[in-house]
Write an enzyme that holds these catalytic residues in place. Structure first.
Site, PDB file in Angstrom:
ATOM      1  N   GLU A 131     -18.247  83.686  -4.072  1.00 40.14           N
ATOM      2  CA  GLU A 131     -17.941  84.863  -4.910  1.00 40.14           C
ATOM      3  C   GLU A 131     -18.599  84.811  -6.292  1.00 40.14           C
ATOM      4  O   GLU A 131     -17.933  84.964  -7.311  1.00 40.14           O
ATOM      5  CB  GLU A 131     -16.416  85.015  -5.053  1.00 40.14           C
ATOM      6  CG  GLU A 131     -15.702  85.119  -3.722  1.00 40.14           C
ATOM      7  CD  GLU A 131     -14.182  85.045  -3.834  1.00 40.14           C
ATOM      8  OE1 GLU A 131     -13.646  85.135  -4.942  1.00 40.14           O
ATOM      9  OE2 GLU A 131     -13.537  84.890  -2.781  1.00 40.14           O
ATOM     10  N   GLU A 239     -13.325  84.475   6.585  1.00 41.27           N
ATOM     11  CA  GLU A 239     -11.934  84.546   6.080  1.00 41.27           C
ATOM     12  C   GLU A 239     -11.254  85.837   6.539  1.00 41.27           C
ATOM     13  O   GLU A 239     -10.571  86.507   5.765  1.00 41.27           O
ATOM     14  CB  GLU A 239     -11.926  84.522   4.544  1.00 41.27           C
ATOM     15  CG  GLU A 239     -12.615  83.341   3.927  1.00 41.27           C
ATOM     16  CD  GLU A 239     -12.469  83.289   2.412  1.00 41.27           C
ATOM     17  OE1 GLU A 239     -11.597  83.965   1.848  1.00 41.27           O
ATOM     18  OE2 GLU A 239     -13.253  82.543   1.785  1.00 41.27           O
TER      19      GLU A 239
HETATM   20  O1  G3I Z   1      -0.077  74.258  -6.116  1.00 45.39           O
HETATM   21  C1  G3I Z   1       0.917  75.169  -6.608  1.00 45.39           C
HETATM   22  C2  G3I Z   1       2.278  74.595  -6.389  1.00 45.39           C
HETATM   23  O2  G3I Z   1       2.414  73.434  -7.173  1.00 45.39           O
HETATM   24  C3  G3I Z   1       3.331  75.645  -6.791  1.00 45.39           C
HETATM   25  O3  G3I Z   1       4.610  75.173  -6.480  1.00 45.39           O
HETATM   26  C4  G3I Z   1       3.094  76.944  -6.027  1.00 45.39           C
HETATM   27  C5  G3I Z   1       4.057  78.040  -6.456  1.00 45.39           C
HETATM   28  O4  G3I Z   1       3.512  79.318  -6.257  1.00 45.39           O
HETATM   29  O5  G3I Z   1       1.784  77.385  -6.276  1.00 45.39           O
HETATM   30  C6  G3I Z   1       0.792  76.467  -5.831  1.00 45.39           C
HETATM   31  O6  G3I Z   1      -0.480  76.975  -6.046  1.00 45.39           O
HETATM   32  C7  G3I Z   1      -0.864  78.101  -5.235  1.00 45.39           C
HETATM   33  C8  G3I Z   1      -2.048  77.692  -4.368  1.00 45.39           C
HETATM   34  O7  G3I Z   1      -2.536  78.808  -3.666  1.00 45.39           O
HETATM   35  C9  G3I Z   1      -1.702  76.579  -3.373  1.00 45.39           C
HETATM   36  O8  G3I Z   1      -0.673  76.994  -2.522  1.00 45.39           O
HETATM   37  C10 G3I Z   1      -1.276  79.222  -6.175  1.00 45.39           C
HETATM   38  O9  G3I Z   1      -0.132  79.703  -6.868  1.00 45.39           O
HETATM   39  C11 G3I Z   1      -1.887  80.370  -5.372  1.00 45.39           C
HETATM   40  O10 G3I Z   1      -2.419  81.348  -6.275  1.00 45.39           O
HETATM   41  C12 G3I Z   1      -3.012  79.836  -4.506  1.00 45.39           C
HETATM   42  O11 G3I Z   1      -3.498  80.934  -3.741  1.00 45.39           O
HETATM   43  C13 G3I Z   1      -4.662  80.682  -2.972  1.00 45.39           C
HETATM   44  C14 G3I Z   1      -5.821  81.525  -3.506  1.00 45.39           C
HETATM   45  O12 G3I Z   1      -6.954  81.369  -2.659  1.00 45.39           O
HETATM   46  C15 G3I Z   1      -6.211  81.149  -4.921  1.00 45.39           C
HETATM   47  O13 G3I Z   1      -6.982  82.176  -5.470  1.00 45.39           O
HETATM   48  C16 G3I Z   1      -4.357  81.117  -1.541  1.00 45.39           C
HETATM   49  O14 G3I Z   1      -3.373  80.224  -0.987  1.00 45.39           O
HETATM   50  C17 G3I Z   1      -5.621  81.066  -0.688  1.00 45.39           C
HETATM   51  O15 G3I Z   1      -5.357  81.673   0.548  1.00 45.39           O
HETATM   52  C18 G3I Z   1      -6.731  81.868  -1.381  1.00 45.39           C
HETATM   53  O16 G3I Z   1      -7.899  81.770  -0.596  1.00 45.39           O
HETATM   54  C19 G3I Z   1      -9.019  82.547  -1.045  1.00 45.39           C
HETATM   55  C20 G3I Z   1     -10.284  81.803  -0.641  1.00 45.39           C
HETATM   56  O17 G3I Z   1     -10.251  80.483  -1.102  1.00 45.39           O
HETATM   57  C21 G3I Z   1     -11.543  82.519  -1.165  1.00 45.39           C
HETATM   58  N1  G3I Z   1     -11.556  83.915  -0.755  1.00 45.39           N
HETATM   59  C22 G3I Z   1     -10.342  84.679  -1.005  1.00 45.39           C
HETATM   60  C23 G3I Z   1      -9.114  83.949  -0.422  1.00 45.39           C
HETATM   61  C24 G3I Z   1      -7.859  84.780  -0.593  1.00 45.39           C
HETATM   62  O18 G3I Z   1      -7.581  84.961  -1.966  1.00 45.39           O
END
Ligand code: G3I
Length: 320
Positions: A131, A239
């Site tokens: 991205e 994805e």
């Molecule tokens: O690690 C913390 C944890 O300590 C905490 O308790 C928890 C509470 O919400 O959050 C955890 O972090 C989260 C992380 O995922 C791991 O689970 C973040 O809040 C959350 O924002 C993060 O989201 C991920 C996102 O990428 C980040 O932008 C999604 O799971 C994941 O599916 C998403 O994947 C992305 C691809 O990498 C790139 N393309 C888009 C796709 C969807 O957004």
């Protein structure tokens, strides 16, 4: 007729995959069994991103990624590596830091070389850069690498990844490239320039986060995606999901199934080597959280890992 996605996909000459988490594999036997039975390719949803693999300066942590390497090996699967340079989930001590360009280049070099070398032989493809361009067709200036280094961080990341593992396939990965417009045009220019400059880019990852409400013209989408493939790049859908505008109804699940069959047909038309979903059970998907409950149920299996109508439709589309 095949009964699993991976069986049908093997016959179709394509891999089928999903993102997953080591935590869920360890915690839920039904999750792990469904994953191993249905897919022959996996990608870490989060744990192989720089935020988690380089938590502190001088310390790398590949524990979770190694678990996925082992799972993939045990089940005859390929592992996609996701992702080396992105503007989100970045190395925590780089995120807002004021490093010089030279320092930032050294840090990126160390991260890419260490990570790609570590996973050499265990990872099939790396999403080297994720991205890098915005929806409006500009550079993603939010990226700390762009801020500290400039746009040539992209060239460097690819060259270093290739140096660390000359066998691994290197991808530029992005969303929204399906539809013609400023973003797709910019990304196309980017990869064309990289190729012209002799940068080792091997593939293009179309993320495919398109909701059920994203109606599009099949011919138009194929024409647009062909522009990338015609540069000589390997094509993968990386994805895919298809969030249903809430509430979900039986009719919408049937529409979703039909749409999924179309997307598989598009992937096959393009000669894609993999079709990877961003999750497989609706129990674990980024969609409802990210869309504040507006979209949900975007995957092939329900919350109990039972196949939805989309699963049957994908099987049939792979067998055609
Ligand atoms: O690690 C913390 C944890 O300590 C905490 O308790 C928890 C509470 O919400 O959050 C955890 O972090 C989260 C992380 O995922 C791991 O689970 C973040 O809040 C959350 O924002 C993060 O989201 C991920 C996102 O990428 C980040 O932008 C999604 O799971 C994941 O599916 C998403 O994947 C992305 C691809 O990498 C790139 N393309 C888009 C796709 C969807 O957004």
């Amino acid at each position: 007729m095949a009964t699993t996605l991976r069986e049908a996909a093997t016959r179709a000459g394509m891999r089928v995959g999903t993102c997953c988490t080591p935590k869920m594999i360890e915690a839920d036997p039904v999750y792990a069994a469904t994953l191993a039975r249905e897919f022959d390719c996996i990608v870490a949803e989060n744990c192989m991103k720089p935020k988690y693999q380089a938590p502190e300066r001088g310390r790398f942590d590949f524990t979770e990624g190694d678990k996925l390497v082992a799972f993939a090996r045990a089940h005859g699967m390929k592992l996609r590596g996701h992702t080396l340079a992105w503007h989100t989930q970045v190395i925590p001590w780089v995120a807002d830091a004021a490093f010089t360009r030279t320092e930032a280049l050294e840090i990126l070099h160390e991260y890419v070389m260490t990570t790609v070398s570590h996973f050499r032989g265990g990872v099939w493809c790396w999403d080297v850069v994720n991205e890098a361009v915005t929806d409006e067709g500009g550079w993603r200036i939010k990226s700390p690498w762009f801020r500290l280094i400039g746009p040539d961080y992209i060239d460097h990341a690819f060259r270093w990844a290739h140096e660390a593992d000359p066998e691994v396939r290197l991808f530029y990965n992005d969303y929204g490239l399906e539809l013609p417009g400023p973003k797709a045009n910019r990304a196309l220019r980017l990869v064309r320039t990289l190729l012209d400059d002799g940068v080792p880019v091997h593939g293009i990852g179309f993320q495919g986060h398109l909701g059920l409400d994203n109606r599009f013209d099949r011919a138009q989408i194929i024409a647009n995606l062909r522009c990338f493939r015609d540069l000589g790049l390997e094509v993968q859908f990386t994805e895919v999901d298809m969030g249903i505008p809430q509430p979900t109804t039986p009719e919408k699940l049937e529409q979703q199934a039909e749409e999924y069959a179309t997307r598989i047909a598009i992937a096959r038309d393009l000669g894609a080597t993999a079709f990877v979903w961003w999750g497989f059970t609706d129990a674990h998907s980024w969609l409802p959280t990210f869309t504040k409950g507006q979209f949900d149920d975007g995957l092939l299996f329900d919350r109990d890992c039972r196949p939805k109508p989309a699963h049957g439709a994908v099987l049939r589309a792979l067998e055609q």
